[in-house]
Design an enzyme around this catalytic site. Structure first.
Site, PDB file in Angstrom:
ATOM      1  N   LYS B 179       0.852  -1.192   0.000  1.00  0.00           N
ATOM      2  CA  LYS B 179       0.000   0.000   0.000  1.00  0.00           C
ATOM      3  C   LYS B 179       0.885   1.237   0.000  1.00  0.00           C
ATOM      4  CE  LYS B 179      -1.775   2.619   3.193  1.00  0.00           C
ATOM      5  NZ  LYS B 179      -1.863   3.983   2.640  1.00  0.00           N
ATOM      6  N   GLY B 236       5.621   4.846  10.077  1.00  0.00           N
ATOM      7  CA  GLY B 236       4.810   6.061  10.090  1.00  0.00           C
ATOM      8  C   GLY B 236       4.603   6.580  11.502  1.00  0.00           C
ATOM      9  N   SER B 237       3.440   7.170  11.736  1.00  0.00           N
ATOM     10  CA  SER B 237       3.204   7.840  13.013  1.00  0.00           C
ATOM     11  C   SER B 237       2.882   6.854  14.118  1.00  0.00           C
ATOM     12  CB  SER B 237       2.032   8.814  12.873  1.00  0.00           C
ATOM     13  OG  SER B 237       0.817   8.090  12.811  1.00  0.00           O
ATOM     14  N   ARG B 238       3.067   7.314  15.343  1.00  0.00           N
ATOM     15  CA  ARG B 238       2.797   6.436  16.466  1.00  0.00           C
ATOM     16  C   ARG B 238       1.318   6.080  16.571  1.00  0.00           C
ATOM     17  NH1 ARG B 238       4.671   7.387  22.705  1.00  0.00           N
ATOM     18  NH2 ARG B 238       6.505   8.147  21.606  1.00  0.00           N
ATOM     19  N   GLY B 241       0.499   3.589  13.977  1.00  0.00           N
ATOM     20  CA  GLY B 241       1.240   2.374  14.304  1.00  0.00           C
ATOM     21  C   GLY B 241       0.581   1.590  15.421  1.00  0.00           C
ATOM     22  N   GLU B 258       7.655   0.823  12.720  1.00  0.00           N
ATOM     23  CA  GLU B 258       8.609   1.859  13.092  1.00  0.00           C
ATOM     24  C   GLU B 258       7.779   3.101  13.320  1.00  0.00           C
ATOM     25  OE1 GLU B 258      12.001   2.507  10.431  1.00  0.00           O
ATOM     26  OE2 GLU B 258      11.832   4.567  11.122  1.00  0.00           O
ATOM     27  N   CYS B 295      13.029   9.820  10.250  1.00  0.00           N
ATOM     28  CA  CYS B 295      12.780   9.087  11.499  1.00  0.00           C
ATOM     29  C   CYS B 295      13.970   9.197  12.433  1.00  0.00           C
ATOM     30  CB  CYS B 295      12.452   7.635  11.222  1.00  0.00           C
ATOM     31  SG  CYS B 295      13.540   6.902  10.005  1.00  0.00           S
ATOM     32  N   GLU B 387       7.611  13.641  19.609  1.00  0.00           N
ATOM     33  CA  GLU B 387       8.290  13.787  18.324  1.00  0.00           C
ATOM     34  C   GLU B 387       7.763  15.012  17.588  1.00  0.00           C
ATOM     35  OE1 GLU B 387       9.637  10.858  14.697  1.00  0.00           O
ATOM     36  OE2 GLU B 387       7.529  10.820  15.243  1.00  0.00           O
TER      37      GLU B 387
END
Lengths: 529, 529
Positions: B179, B236-238, B241, B258, B295, B387
């Site tokens: 994707k 990607g983002s927390r 994720g 990640e 990152c 972040e």
């Protein structure tokens, strides 16, 4: 009756307990005398605090300190082997000899010694060096406590305070909080005493390993989610395993779980023609070993229909009926087994023998075989894959090879699958069709061998796809692979020699350490390549 | 505007779409012309069905088929490098040269070729043989589809259809459903075209890799939990994720994530005395690289107070103010960054420069530095570890060494930590206190080096403890370790030679394969040892 102490912060001490429990003697159903505490949340939190304080001290010690401790602990267990095995027999109903004295205790001490040797040798850490870029990595401790929760069925070799998970978690350099199984608290206490004696004689900080008997599920979940915790290792039922998995993963913790497996055995037509009776004997011995209370118990037998399958079934029934039923670990195991069997009967399987608990005193179960038609299995594949923990197995007779393939394809993840084939190659074509399907469904694939018996070998795979375990990439038996479950990969980028851990310095610290340097495995130092 | 096709079942075809979207040009804020589909659940389910059918075919092919495909794909990407890099520049606002043409595209093709070489060489599978017991194991495919979800910030090297996760998942022998990230759909399509051309020329089944642009979160979760799926890889983002992690783990699937990292940089007093200005230059270059959308962006700088820290801060402010602001990938990134900065200001940090979006057209953000007192950090350590995705960093000036140690101890899991120390050893004592704390908090520990720049090396560790990733034992950069994330351990017990996979037969299949035989790594065959 005095309340038995817990081992926290390096000391045996009175528990801050919530309630108490006693173990039962499965041969009589009577309660055993000692009273054991169910720890409070406060006690768990205190243990986790102690363990967290240990981390920097433990990390600073050389691996030798852990190796010596594990070896000394093995010796301490041997020094107590009479009382440990007698107690295990008393609490489990399994025979002291040969089960504990000749098999499980030597396996336990061998596993501790193999782990110690792996820690001393160091190659488990997969030291990897890129000399051109000065990038290096190796596996090291997780930086948190590992909570080990032991199962009911292996009071020594999988015990939370002496078994494979314990040894592997410590080997990687992590403190361990061990929770015994409540069916064998005294055995666990004796093993914890061996551990505590070895700990006192070691360089390791006193709270490196802590030991409790029991906690409430909600307190267990809180402990797993605690900031001090890095991972949990659990061996037991699927329902409990899934609850632990959820608690751990929600909090970002690692969960290694061995949950359930029916260990399908495929008997190919040539094998049955050739040696149906012999296979039935192997099957019976495997299925009834330890009263069937093995995670690798052969719970599903898929047979090719024919004269051979009739012989196999008749011989297995005879052997099951003529076997002397062993004891179950608890009354609940028998009750659960009866429920599972009832459910299978209601769904159209047929009882060939057994099927019920035996009269008390003691928890025994009649060795049980059920049979179901392949067609019925195809219609409800999930319903016929329920683990029956105990001396019971389900046989599926397949009129066509296609049925065997369909059953293989409908299987959930399992620890093992066994394939029995004709010794002169008559089954080769069917084997070649079945194998690729089974290969992706299980951890260990066996040929002409029953699944019980899990050798402690570096090549062993004791694990498998969900729901057999939580991660198909790891084994819970076999050093050094088991250690990696409890380790983090530590990278070093542009770090000068004197600040590197010894395993990653140019010079091979022992001359024996295997390292992956610039794409090749070697025992040489960097400048010697 | 014509709707762009998806690649499903080995064919480019019209999507069964739910809705459509367009990418933006970050330099103008204008919509780019192509219209891309958001796939329906039915389309995802169909792709998963195709992928499931591929599994036996893919597993039966020799590794060479995957190696050839990956290499050919690298060549196809190179043949399209002008249009791919121009499109990536258009969709991301990052410069075509050097960023894409000289750096990220060569990195991508190098990574594909390194992975191909690892697949061909085969040592990644960690073949382990116990000759005495005839127990053998190696890593192999998972038996399910790997869903790869790419990030916004590396449209080539981490793209779902060309990046490291894609290559590793395929290398292990799994089909991939890729994707794309919706911020660079056209770039992704061009890479997917290179992939599809290489696939058509390969021996691999047509649905080995499938490609879509977007799905709704709830459909993504359903796809992850689908029986055909084995694992998901996400960068990607927390927040996203964690949602993916929950969906995957609830269904017993593997999730490699990640998610977020602030990559703390510790500047020790001697280093600052010695070379404050030089470090400020390195820091600025690293922090503003790719407009800070890395990152491994250094988002937290912990400095020892003194003349050196003053010099560092002043120099960094000057460099930040004089830098030419790059473009952000989207307007949202700027809006989020403003919110994060506001929150930090409200909690008592001080703005040193920047802090706001720049006037449109285009999405740009003034390079931003904030500062907070060590005491304030100690009081709210979590609040100051958010972040800030973009060209921004928070500086913490520490009056005492103890403050640096406290901050290190309060850090969450991160991808990296950097330590800058005096070159002649003046900081050694403080280094030795800080290192053990940071070591257990991060994947990669750097010395005198900023965290950006993640070499594709076997020794690289790009990962780290939660919440930086979901599992601290794995790296998402660096072949062959990355492949193991998408592999299951396959054990063979008592299996005769002719039924073993080539990697586990007595004879070393290539003479070059590294195997762990009876406790030693060797390239020899079993009978040659």
């Amino acid at each position: 009756m005095s309340l038995q102490p817990v081992f926290i912060g390096g000391q045996w001490r009175t528990s801050r307990y919530l309630s108490t429990f006693q173990a039962n003697n499965p041969r009589t159903g009577e309660k055993l005398p000692d009273l054991f505490p169910v720890s409070t949340w406060e006690e768990l939190a205190e243990a986790l605090d102690y363990a967290q304080q240990v981390i920097p001290l433990l990390t600073a010690l050389p691996p030798e300190a852990r190796a010596e401790f594990l070896e000394n602990m093995a010796s301490k267990i041997e020094a107590k082997q009479e009382i440990i095995t007698a107690t295990a027999a008393l609490e489990t109903g399994l025979p002291q000899s040969p089960r504990f004295l000749e098999i499980e205790l030597p396996r336990t001490t061998d596993q501790l010694r193999q782990t110690a040797a792996a820690v001393r040798e160091g190659s488990w850490c997969l030291a990897t060096i890129d000399t051109h870029r000065n990038i290096r990595s190796k596996y090291g401790p997780l930086g948190g406590v590992v909570i080990v929760i032991g199962p009911n069925n292996f009071p020594l070799a999988f015990n939370a305070v002496s078994g494979g998970d314990f040894a592997a978690a410590l080997a990687a350099g992590n403190p361990v909080l061990a929770k015994a199984h409540p069916l064998h608290p005294k055995t666990s206490q004796l093993l914890a005493q061996a551990m505590a004696e070895a700990l006192a004689e070691s360089q390791l900080p006193p709270a490196t390993v802590q030991f409790i008997y029991h906690f409430q599920p909600e307190d267990g979940s809180k402990a797993i989610a605690h900031p001090a915790t890095a991972a949990v290792a659990f061996t037991g039922s699927r329902a409990t395993g899934l609850a632990i998995k959820e608690a751990a993963e929600k909090a970002g913790k690692l969960a290694y779980l061995e949950m359930s497996s029916i260990n399908p055995v495929f008997l190919l037509p040539g094998a049955l023609q050739e040696r149906a009776s012999k296979i039935a004997e192997e099957f019976t011995a495997s299925c009834l070993l330890g009263s069937g209370q093995f995670c690798t118990n052969p719970g599903l037998v898929v047979l090719s229909e024919g004269a051979g399958s009739k012989d196999f079934i008749q011989r297995a029934i005879d052997l099951f009926n003529n076997s002397s039923p062993g004891y179950l670990l608890s009354r609940e195991i028998g009750l659960n087994l009866e429920k599972k069997i009832q459910a299978l009967l209601q769904r159209g399987s047929q009882l060939l023998c057994g099927g019920h608990s035996l009269p008390e005193p003691g928890y025994r179960f009649a060795p049980t075989l059920l049979q179901v038609k392949a067609q019925a299995f195809h219609e409800q594949p999930t319903a016929f894959q329920q683990e029956m923990f105990g001396p019971a197995s389900l046989l599926v007779v397949c009129p066509k090879a296609e049925d065997m393939l369909m059953i293989a394809a409908s299987l959930e993840g399992n620890l093992t699958a066994s394939l029995y084939a004709h010794t002169q190659g008559k089954d080769e074509s069917l084997y070649q069709q079945l194998e690729p399907i089974l290969r992706l469904k299980v951890g260990r694939l066996l040929n002409d061998k029953m699944p019980t018996g899990v050798a402690v070998s570096p090549a062993m795979m004791h694990g498998g796809p969900f729901p057999a375990t939580g991660h198909p990439g790891f084994s819970s038996v076999g050093v050094p692979a088991t250690i990696l479950r409890f380790a983090a990969r530590h990278g070093y980028d542009n770090v000068p020699q004197h600040r590197l851990p010894p395993e990653l310095m140019d010079k091979n610290p022992t001359g024996r350490l295997w390292r992956f340097i610039d794409g090749a495995w070697t025992q040489a130092s960097v400048n010697e390549k």
